[in-house]
Design a protein around this motif. Sequence first.
Motif, PDB file in Angstrom:
ATOM      1  N   PHE A  21       0.804  -1.230   0.000  1.00  0.00           N
ATOM      2  CA  PHE A  21       0.000   0.000   0.000  1.00  0.00           C
ATOM      3  C   PHE A  21       0.835   1.277   0.000  1.00  0.00           C
ATOM      4  O   PHE A  21       0.345   2.347   0.285  1.00  0.00           O
ATOM      5  N   CYS A  22       2.158   1.141  -0.240  1.00  0.00           N
ATOM      6  CA  CYS A  22       3.003   2.341  -0.327  1.00  0.00           C
ATOM      7  C   CYS A  22       4.157   2.049  -1.283  1.00  0.00           C
ATOM      8  O   CYS A  22       4.292   0.941  -1.784  1.00  0.00           O
ATOM      9  N   GLY A  23       5.006   3.050  -1.502  1.00  0.00           N
ATOM     10  CA  GLY A  23       6.070   2.894  -2.496  1.00  0.00           C
ATOM     11  C   GLY A  23       7.384   2.396  -1.934  1.00  0.00           C
ATOM     12  O   GLY A  23       8.402   2.377  -2.640  1.00  0.00           O
ATOM     13  N   CYS A  24       7.407   1.966  -0.670  1.00  0.00           N
ATOM     14  CA  CYS A  24       8.665   1.507  -0.070  1.00  0.00           C
ATOM     15  C   CYS A  24       9.168   0.229  -0.736  1.00  0.00           C
ATOM     16  O   CYS A  24       8.384  -0.619  -1.136  1.00  0.00           O
ATOM     17  N   SER A  25      10.508   0.111  -0.799  1.00  0.00           N
ATOM     18  CA  SER A  25      11.128  -1.063  -1.402  1.00  0.00           C
ATOM     19  C   SER A  25      10.886  -2.314  -0.551  1.00  0.00           C
ATOM     20  O   SER A  25      10.789  -2.242   0.673  1.00  0.00           O
ATOM     21  N   GLN A  35      13.478   0.996   5.110  1.00  0.00           N
ATOM     22  CA  GLN A  35      12.480   0.953   4.038  1.00  0.00           C
ATOM     23  C   GLN A  35      11.086   1.184   4.625  1.00  0.00           C
ATOM     24  O   GLN A  35      10.253   0.275   4.666  1.00  0.00           O
ATOM     25  N   THR A  36      10.893   2.394   5.112  1.00  0.00           N
ATOM     26  CA  THR A  36       9.625   2.710   5.766  1.00  0.00           C
ATOM     27  C   THR A  36       9.185   4.113   5.357  1.00  0.00           C
ATOM     28  O   THR A  36       9.987   4.912   4.899  1.00  0.00           O
ATOM     29  N   CYS A  37       7.893   4.353   5.538  1.00  0.00           N
ATOM     30  CA  CYS A  37       7.343   5.680   5.241  1.00  0.00           C
ATOM     31  C   CYS A  37       6.117   5.884   6.126  1.00  0.00           C
ATOM     32  O   CYS A  37       5.712   4.963   6.829  1.00  0.00           O
ATOM     33  N   PRO A  38       5.521   7.056   6.111  1.00  0.00           N
ATOM     34  CA  PRO A  38       4.348   7.273   6.981  1.00  0.00           C
ATOM     35  C   PRO A  38       3.233   6.248   6.766  1.00  0.00           C
ATOM     36  O   PRO A  38       2.539   5.894   7.722  1.00  0.00           O
ATOM     37  N   VAL A  39       3.076   5.743   5.533  1.00  0.00           N
ATOM     38  CA  VAL A  39       1.966   4.796   5.290  1.00  0.00           C
ATOM     39  C   VAL A  39       2.220   3.462   5.993  1.00  0.00           C
ATOM     40  O   VAL A  39       1.387   2.988   6.766  1.00  0.00           O
ATOM     41  N   CYS A  40       3.407   2.856   5.763  1.00  0.00           N
ATOM     42  CA  CYS A  40       3.618   1.532   6.350  1.00  0.00           C
ATOM     43  C   CYS A  40       3.992   1.622   7.827  1.00  0.00           C
ATOM     44  O   CYS A  40       4.033   0.614   8.528  1.00  0.00           O
ATOM     45  N   LEU A  41       4.263   2.839   8.317  1.00  0.00           N
ATOM     46  CA  LEU A  41       4.455   2.997   9.762  1.00  0.00           C
ATOM     47  C   LEU A  41       3.148   3.421  10.437  1.00  0.00           C
ATOM     48  O   LEU A  41       3.083   3.551  11.647  1.00  0.00           O
TER      49      LEU A  41
END
Length: 476
Positions: A21-25, A35-41
């Motif tokens: 559900f996000c663009g993280c690798s 490999q994290t961003c606000p969505v997967c965190l």
Amino acid sequence: MYETIIGLEVHVHLKTQTKAFCGCSTEFGQEPNSQTCPVCLGFPGSLPVLNKVAFDYAIKVALALNCRVQEYTKFDRKNYFYPDLPKNYQISQYDLPIAKDGFLDIDLEGKTKHIKIRRAHLEEDAGKLIHQQEESLVDFNRSGMPLLEIVTEPDINSPDEAYAYLTKLKSIIEYLGVSDCDMEKGSLRCDANVSIRKKGAKELGVKTEVKNMNSFKGVKEALGFEIERQIGLLNKGRAIIQETRLWDAKELKTSSMRAKEEAQDYRYFPEPDLTTFVITQEKIEELRESIPELPQEKLLRFIKDYGLSEYDAGILVASRQGADYAEECFKKYPGKDKKPIANWLIGPLLREANTRNCALVDLKVSPEYLTELVNFLENGQISNLTAKSVLTEMVETKKSPAAIIQEKNLVQISDSAGLNDAVEEAIKENAKSVNDYKQGKSNALMFLVGQVMRKTKSRANPQVVQEILKGRLDHA
Ligand SMILES: [Zn+2]
């Protein structure tokens, strides 16, 4: 007296470049939390966007497993609290999974068994907890990776059936190229629901869920242990408790982890940030077209086109790479009868791979070289024993069989003139065996053949040696 009922839940990491559900690798083995961003965190206000590739992959697997792909599918929040789950819910699918009602046929001891698949749904993975002496750390790189959960009906009745199901499922998913299915990396994980009941009873017994099985062998051992444990309890008149149990691969036993949750404990509710998805018939057909030849079809074609036995074909189609390699060898090998090459693939070549603990293709023996080697053997230019040692050398040096045979002067000696000296020597040095043979002990002849083979460093053609020896001794 008892029968076993097993249902399996398999989680497959879909091999996408970015998370569900996000663009993280999704690359494995990177620096923790890199490999994290606000969505997967799960930061407040962040919005998930569905990965189209993961969605298509899920549909492909569903089709390969004979499932009904649903016209409407939606995502739900599965609520629970755990340190590896920063949002306190996991995006999963509850009442409208991507696919339902499939099946997989497995072959066991010559019988085919039909295992029904209840559903397949997409969800996101959680993070990973790392426990050290005094502290626990969490790595969110895995958080949000796309998972496909494939759930069977309780149609599996033994650990062997579970093993056969998993092996076949893995092979299909590998053929589709949608996951690397590497259990060591956690790309393929399996939980099992196990219960037993008196033979003939209608109601299901109390089930336990076994987790933490890290290999197919582990699944088989864990199920075997759990079945015995449950039978032991019932035989002592004690009750089985519905719970989740962990498999300990070192101690070879399961132990209680927690009481089993029911679906209602999760308070599922629709994910408000994702729409309901419509899967058109057109889309389904387009994806169906892209499915390659699967192991079962390949097996039947190998039997038909190359005259293989079902057993041999089964070994060769088990992995897609291995099957492709075998097929190239068959095409390069002259003549209609492919049996000699098949024998070398599943015989000496597979043994070389097994001793090196790798796959056939990892040996890097080119199809040209393998067929050349088998040709040398079939034409009688080298002996079987020589061919095997040439193969080992091919694996080690990557040289062509012709080069190795020439360098080491390994061409088989089949003419009697070239063998006479060695035969005479063997007769002279082994008077006892000669005598034994003349007394009617036919084994003694084989001993003498062996001596000649030794003297010629295995280059002699054993059939010719045997003929010459017989001629010499029978008429002496
Ligand atoms: Zn992310």
